[in-house]
Design a protein around this motif. Structure first.
Motif, PDB file in Angstrom:
ATOM      1  N   THR A 151       0.564  -1.181   0.110  1.00  0.00           N
ATOM      2  CA  THR A 151      -0.001   0.004   0.014  1.00  0.00           C
ATOM      3  C   THR A 151       0.735   1.157   0.029  1.00  0.00           C
ATOM      4  OG1 THR A 151      -0.215  -0.136   2.369  1.00  0.00           O
ATOM      5  CG2 THR A 151      -2.014  -1.141   1.098  1.00  0.00           C
ATOM      6  N   GLY A 152       2.055   1.074   0.212  1.00  0.00           N
ATOM      7  CA  GLY A 152       3.179   2.211   0.162  1.00  0.00           C
ATOM      8  C   GLY A 152       3.047   2.898   1.368  1.00  0.00           C
ATOM      9  N   VAL A 153       2.524   2.340   2.426  1.00  0.00           N
ATOM     10  CA  VAL A 153       2.692   3.051   3.929  1.00  0.00           C
ATOM     11  C   VAL A 153       4.106   2.785   4.401  1.00  0.00           C
ATOM     12  CG1 VAL A 153       1.838   2.598   6.163  1.00  0.00           C
ATOM     13  CG2 VAL A 153       0.054   2.535   4.374  1.00  0.00           C
ATOM     14  N   LEU A 154       4.593   1.461   4.161  1.00  0.00           N
ATOM     15  CA  LEU A 154       6.060   1.515   4.568  1.00  0.00           C
ATOM     16  C   LEU A 154       6.986   1.395   3.348  1.00  0.00           C
ATOM     17  CD1 LEU A 154       7.587   0.642   7.093  1.00  0.00           C
ATOM     18  CD2 LEU A 154       7.283  -1.484   6.835  1.00  0.00           C
ATOM     19  N   ARG A 155       7.843   2.537   3.221  1.00  0.00           N
ATOM     20  CA  ARG A 155       8.787   2.668   2.392  1.00  0.00           C
ATOM     21  C   ARG A 155      10.160   2.522   2.599  1.00  0.00           C
ATOM     22  NH1 ARG A 155       4.940   6.686   0.929  1.00  0.00           N
ATOM     23  NH2 ARG A 155       3.626   6.385  -0.836  1.00  0.00           N
ATOM     24  N   ASN A 156      10.538   3.067   3.622  1.00  0.00           N
ATOM     25  CA  ASN A 156      11.918   3.035   4.145  1.00  0.00           C
ATOM     26  C   ASN A 156      12.516   1.531   4.112  1.00  0.00           C
ATOM     27  OD1 ASN A 156      14.301   2.683   6.344  1.00  0.00           O
ATOM     28  ND2 ASN A 156      13.934   4.924   6.011  1.00  0.00           N
ATOM     29  N   PRO A 157      13.660   1.471   3.331  1.00  0.00           N
ATOM     30  CA  PRO A 157      14.316   0.145   3.117  1.00  0.00           C
ATOM     31  C   PRO A 157      14.772  -0.475   4.439  1.00  0.00           C
ATOM     32  CG  PRO A 157      15.188   1.454   1.602  1.00  0.00           C
ATOM     33  CD  PRO A 157      14.364   2.422   2.515  1.00  0.00           C
ATOM     34  N   GLN A 158      15.207   0.494   5.213  1.00  0.00           N
ATOM     35  CA  GLN A 158      15.438  -0.180   6.598  1.00  0.00           C
ATOM     36  C   GLN A 158      14.453  -0.646   7.460  1.00  0.00           C
ATOM     37  OE1 GLN A 158      16.848   2.547   5.393  1.00  0.00           O
ATOM     38  NE2 GLN A 158      18.892   1.948   4.630  1.00  0.00           N
ATOM     39  N   ALA A 159      13.313   0.032   7.334  1.00  0.00           N
ATOM     40  CA  ALA A 159      12.117  -0.327   8.172  1.00  0.00           C
ATOM     41  C   ALA A 159      11.581  -1.504   7.716  1.00  0.00           C
ATOM     42  CB  ALA A 159      11.141   0.733   8.190  1.00  0.00           C
ATOM     43  N   VAL A 160      11.615  -1.762   6.554  1.00  0.00           N
ATOM     44  CA  VAL A 160      11.093  -2.895   5.871  1.00  0.00           C
ATOM     45  C   VAL A 160      11.857  -4.163   6.160  1.00  0.00           C
ATOM     46  CG1 VAL A 160      10.540  -3.990   3.473  1.00  0.00           C
ATOM     47  CG2 VAL A 160       9.972  -1.790   3.809  1.00  0.00           C
ATOM     48  N   ALA A 161      13.054  -3.940   5.919  1.00  0.00           N
ATOM     49  CA  ALA A 161      14.043  -4.899   6.574  1.00  0.00           C
ATOM     50  C   ALA A 161      13.967  -5.616   7.914  1.00  0.00           C
ATOM     51  CB  ALA A 161      15.711  -4.641   6.197  1.00  0.00           C
ATOM     52  N   ALA A 162      13.735  -4.539   8.645  1.00  0.00           N
ATOM     53  CA  ALA A 162      13.738  -4.953  10.125  1.00  0.00           C
ATOM     54  C   ALA A 162      12.324  -5.558  10.416  1.00  0.00           C
ATOM     55  CB  ALA A 162      13.932  -3.749  11.023  1.00  0.00           C
ATOM     56  N   ALA A 163      11.429  -5.042   9.623  1.00  0.00           N
ATOM     57  CA  ALA A 163       9.966  -5.697  10.076  1.00  0.00           C
ATOM     58  C   ALA A 163       9.868  -7.088   9.378  1.00  0.00           C
ATOM     59  CB  ALA A 163       8.983  -4.929   9.320  1.00  0.00           C
ATOM     60  N   SER A 164      10.589  -7.290   8.471  1.00  0.00           N
ATOM     61  CA  SER A 164      10.884  -8.530   7.849  1.00  0.00           C
ATOM     62  C   SER A 164      11.597  -9.489   8.591  1.00  0.00           C
ATOM     63  CB  SER A 164      11.532  -8.629   6.337  1.00  0.00           C
ATOM     64  OG  SER A 164      10.583  -7.792   5.442  1.00  0.00           O
ATOM     65  N   ARG A 165      12.500  -9.236   9.173  1.00  0.00           N
ATOM     66  CA  ARG A 165      13.215  -9.996  10.048  1.00  0.00           C
ATOM     67  C   ARG A 165      12.655 -10.500  11.434  1.00  0.00           C
ATOM     68  NH1 ARG A 165      17.821  -6.392   8.802  1.00  0.00           N
ATOM     69  NH2 ARG A 165      17.304  -5.148  10.622  1.00  0.00           N
ATOM     70  N   LEU A 166      11.927  -9.596  11.796  1.00  0.00           N
ATOM     71  CA  LEU A 166      10.901  -9.787  12.974  1.00  0.00           C
ATOM     72  C   LEU A 166       9.659 -10.957  12.534  1.00  0.00           C
ATOM     73  CD1 LEU A 166      10.054  -9.194  16.019  1.00  0.00           C
ATOM     74  CD2 LEU A 166       8.674  -7.182  15.204  1.00  0.00           C
ATOM     75  N   GLU A 167       9.285 -10.602  11.631  1.00  0.00           N
ATOM     76  CA  GLU A 167       8.210 -11.613  10.883  1.00  0.00           C
ATOM     77  C   GLU A 167       8.936 -12.830  10.845  1.00  0.00           C
ATOM     78  OE1 GLU A 167       5.604 -12.049   6.918  1.00  0.00           O
ATOM     79  OE2 GLU A 167       7.530 -10.894   6.667  1.00  0.00           O
ATOM     80  N   ARG A 168       9.929 -13.043  10.150  1.00  0.00           N
ATOM     81  CA  ARG A 168      10.610 -14.462  10.186  1.00  0.00           C
ATOM     82  C   ARG A 168      10.956 -15.354  11.609  1.00  0.00           C
ATOM     83  NH1 ARG A 168      10.791 -11.944   5.385  1.00  0.00           N
ATOM     84  NH2 ARG A 168      11.060 -12.930   3.357  1.00  0.00           N
ATOM     85  N   TRP A 169      11.342 -14.362  12.279  1.00  0.00           N
ATOM     86  CA  TRP A 169      11.873 -14.379  13.646  1.00  0.00           C
ATOM     87  C   TRP A 169      10.703 -15.191  14.625  1.00  0.00           C
ATOM     88  CZ3 TRP A 169      10.513 -13.502  18.716  1.00  0.00           C
ATOM     89  CH2 TRP A 169      11.595 -13.838  19.696  1.00  0.00           C
ATOM     90  N   VAL A 170       9.409 -14.464  14.319  1.00  0.00           N
ATOM     91  CA  VAL A 170       8.221 -14.956  15.030  1.00  0.00           C
ATOM     92  C   VAL A 170       7.772 -16.275  14.498  1.00  0.00           C
ATOM     93  CG1 VAL A 170       6.010 -14.437  15.856  1.00  0.00           C
ATOM     94  CG2 VAL A 170       7.618 -12.554  15.837  1.00  0.00           C
ATOM     95  N   TYR A 171       7.599 -16.089  13.092  1.00  0.00           N
ATOM     96  CA  TYR A 171       7.191 -17.638  12.448  1.00  0.00           C
ATOM     97  C   TYR A 171       8.001 -18.762  12.927  1.00  0.00           C
ATOM     98  CZ  TYR A 171       4.782 -14.482   9.029  1.00  0.00           C
ATOM     99  OH  TYR A 171       3.685 -13.519   8.483  1.00  0.00           O
ATOM    100  N   ARG A 172       9.302 -18.417  12.977  1.00  0.00           N
ATOM    101  CA  ARG A 172      10.164 -19.827  13.384  1.00  0.00           C
ATOM    102  C   ARG A 172      10.123 -20.268  14.571  1.00  0.00           C
ATOM    103  NH1 ARG A 172      14.874 -16.585   9.696  1.00  0.00           N
ATOM    104  NH2 ARG A 172      13.948 -17.376   7.458  1.00  0.00           N
ATOM    105  N   ARG A 173       9.541 -19.063  15.572  1.00  0.00           N
ATOM    106  CA  ARG A 173       9.545 -19.751  17.023  1.00  0.00           C
ATOM    107  C   ARG A 173       8.238 -19.930  17.620  1.00  0.00           C
ATOM    108  NH1 ARG A 173      13.803 -17.054  15.902  1.00  0.00           N
ATOM    109  NH2 ARG A 173      15.538 -17.291  16.997  1.00  0.00           N
ATOM    110  N   ALA A 174       7.273 -19.814  16.711  1.00  0.00           N
ATOM    111  CA  ALA A 174       6.013 -20.220  16.927  1.00  0.00           C
ATOM    112  C   ALA A 174       5.916 -21.678  16.722  1.00  0.00           C
ATOM    113  CB  ALA A 174       4.783 -19.561  16.200  1.00  0.00           C
ATOM    114  N   ASP A 175       5.044 -22.235  17.519  1.00  0.00           N
ATOM    115  CA  ASP A 175       4.748 -23.906  17.366  1.00  0.00           C
ATOM    116  C   ASP A 175       3.711 -24.142  16.100  1.00  0.00           C
ATOM    117  OD1 ASP A 175       6.244 -25.443  19.794  1.00  0.00           O
ATOM    118  OD2 ASP A 175       5.277 -23.482  20.522  1.00  0.00           O
ATOM    119  N   VAL A 176       2.808 -23.101  16.057  1.00  0.00           N
ATOM    120  CA  VAL A 176       1.945 -23.011  14.837  1.00  0.00           C
ATOM    121  C   VAL A 176       1.903 -21.726  14.460  1.00  0.00           C
ATOM    122  CG1 VAL A 176      -0.570 -23.500  14.227  1.00  0.00           C
ATOM    123  CG2 VAL A 176       0.890 -25.510  15.365  1.00  0.00           C
TER     124      VAL A 176
END
Length: 417
Positions: A151-176
């Protein structure tokens, strides 16, 4: 049957505010009806006006004791969606407080359920699950940061990268990880490590309570509030929901303009809701007699709002079909009303409408196709009525909130074993 102790972290817990609030409230009600104990850690009511609701301000946290458990409400530090940095800081602050509370409660739970967005609640849920040595179920209502990037709300490359790292971190640590559609499941699975079990991503679609939401007369007090625009000889085309970055509301404005230019006063357009796009819709409504802007309605008027429209509209910008599934589609079908959706091809919404026969889809952000579809559907009242009947029949046969709640309970018990 052994009763479970379920700890829930969610951004909202109100049936009248946001889709995630409505969904988790319905599920928790089913759990508690079966005798399970539920502790909810959430925010003070704020979503509707992006400010703590009247009667709730003045305290950092409030506790509601219930026969089945308790609700702990923390200050959400509300910020407008247009202020990205302030909103991110607000989510982080709320998640820290909610997470600390959840960690303290972790010793008396059997499973932790954390909802996203915001992603930060996933980290808070992991901390509570780790502290209590219990499974974490991460429920994804919208895939973030994908939706914000599209949607263009998040454009800053550093912010996108940080959010993506957090996203994957949570997915991998969740049981489901539970998601709403197969498209969302594919999105999440692609972000897991190659060694992760792909079965950890489970599709549990949202649903509507077909016993609570039922078809009713289109001529009701809500429609009467529209004045001449709600007259019985008019066809009401309605968008009801969040007025945000994900919804191309310019489609509704353009359609209203085209119908006005053609002298088609028999078709009226209603936008019901609030959000960052409200001002642009309000400006158009002041110059167009066939466009009406109505604010959030109290929960007891949900049935009236759904029934008042002859045709409901679902809008998602291009690229969001694999990261978001508007839960209101199920409510519209339960109310026996047809849907016109402007969404990605092969998205869950398109599949749902094709399977139910309850509406039509056009490509995302396609103004010409959208306006043509509105004209064709508005001129076919018998066709609209038949689509509505098919939608209601589909909703009656779809999974009920009770069945969805039971699917989660089965999942919890499997994880505990």
């Amino acid at each position: 049957m052994n009763h479970l102790r379920i700890l829930v972290l969610c951004p909202h817990y109100e049936p009248d505010t946001a889709p995630t609030g409505e969904v988790i409230t319905a599920i928790c009600e089913q759990w508690t009806a079966r005798g399970h104990r539920v502790e909810v850690v959430t925010s003070l009511p704020w979503y509707r006006d992006h400010a703590v609701a009247e009667g709730w301000s003045g305290r950092l946290v409030r506790t509601q004791r219930e026969p089945w458990g308790r609700i702990r409400r923390w200050h959400p530090f509300p910020a407008d969606k247009g202020r990205l940095v302030a909103r991110a800081a607000a989510f982080a602050g709320f998640s820290v407080l909610a997470g600390a509370d959840a960690v303290a409660a972790a010793g008396r739970c059997d499973v932790v359920v954390a909802m996203s967005p915001p992603l930060t609640l996933g980290a808070a849920g992991w901390a509570a699950a780790w502290r209590g040595r219990v499974p974490l179920v991460f429920n994804v209502q919208d895939v973030f940061p994908d939706a914000a990037v599209e949607t263009g709300v998040l454009r800053n490359p550093q912010a996108v990268a940080a959010a993506s790292r957090l996203e994957r971190w949570v997915y991998r640590r969740a049981d489901v990880v539970t998601v709403l559609s197969e498209g969302m499941a594919e999105n999440v699975r692609a972000k897991l490590d190659s060694g992760d079990d792909p079965q950890k991503v489970v599709v549990v679609p949202n649903t509507a309570d077909a016993d609570r939401i039922v078809p009713s007369d289109r001529h009701n007090s809500y429609r009467a509030d529209l004045g001449p625009g709600g007259d019985s000889d008019k066809t009401v085309v309605m968008y009801a929901g969040n007025l945000g970055h994900s919804q191309p509301l310019d489609l509704m404005v353009t359609a209203a303009e085209q119908f006005a230019d053609r002298g088609r006063a028999d078709v009226q357009f209603v936008v019901n809701g609030d959000g960052v796009a409200r001002s642009s819709v309000a400006a158009a409504a002041t110059r167009l007699d066939n466009l009406h802007l109505v604010g959030w309605q109290p929960p007891e008027r949900l049935g009236e709002v759904l029934a008042a429209a002859d045709l409901h509209v679902v809008l998602l910008r291009a690229g969001l079909g694999a990261s978001s599934v508007p839960s209101k589609v199920y409510s519209v079908l339960a109310a026996g009303r047809p849907v016109l959706a402007s969404v990605d091809r092969d998205s869950e919404v398109e599949r749902l409408l094709a399977e139910s026969g309850a509406g039509r889809t056009v490509g995302p952000d396609d103004v010409d196709a959208f306006c043509a579809a509105v004209a064709e559907m508005a001129d076919d009242t018998d066709g609209l009525a038949e689509m509505g009947r098919r939608g209601r029949s589909y909703a009656e046969q779809a999974a009920s909130p009770q069945q969805v709640a039971d699917r989660y309970l089965d999942l919890f018990r499997r994880l505990m074993r």
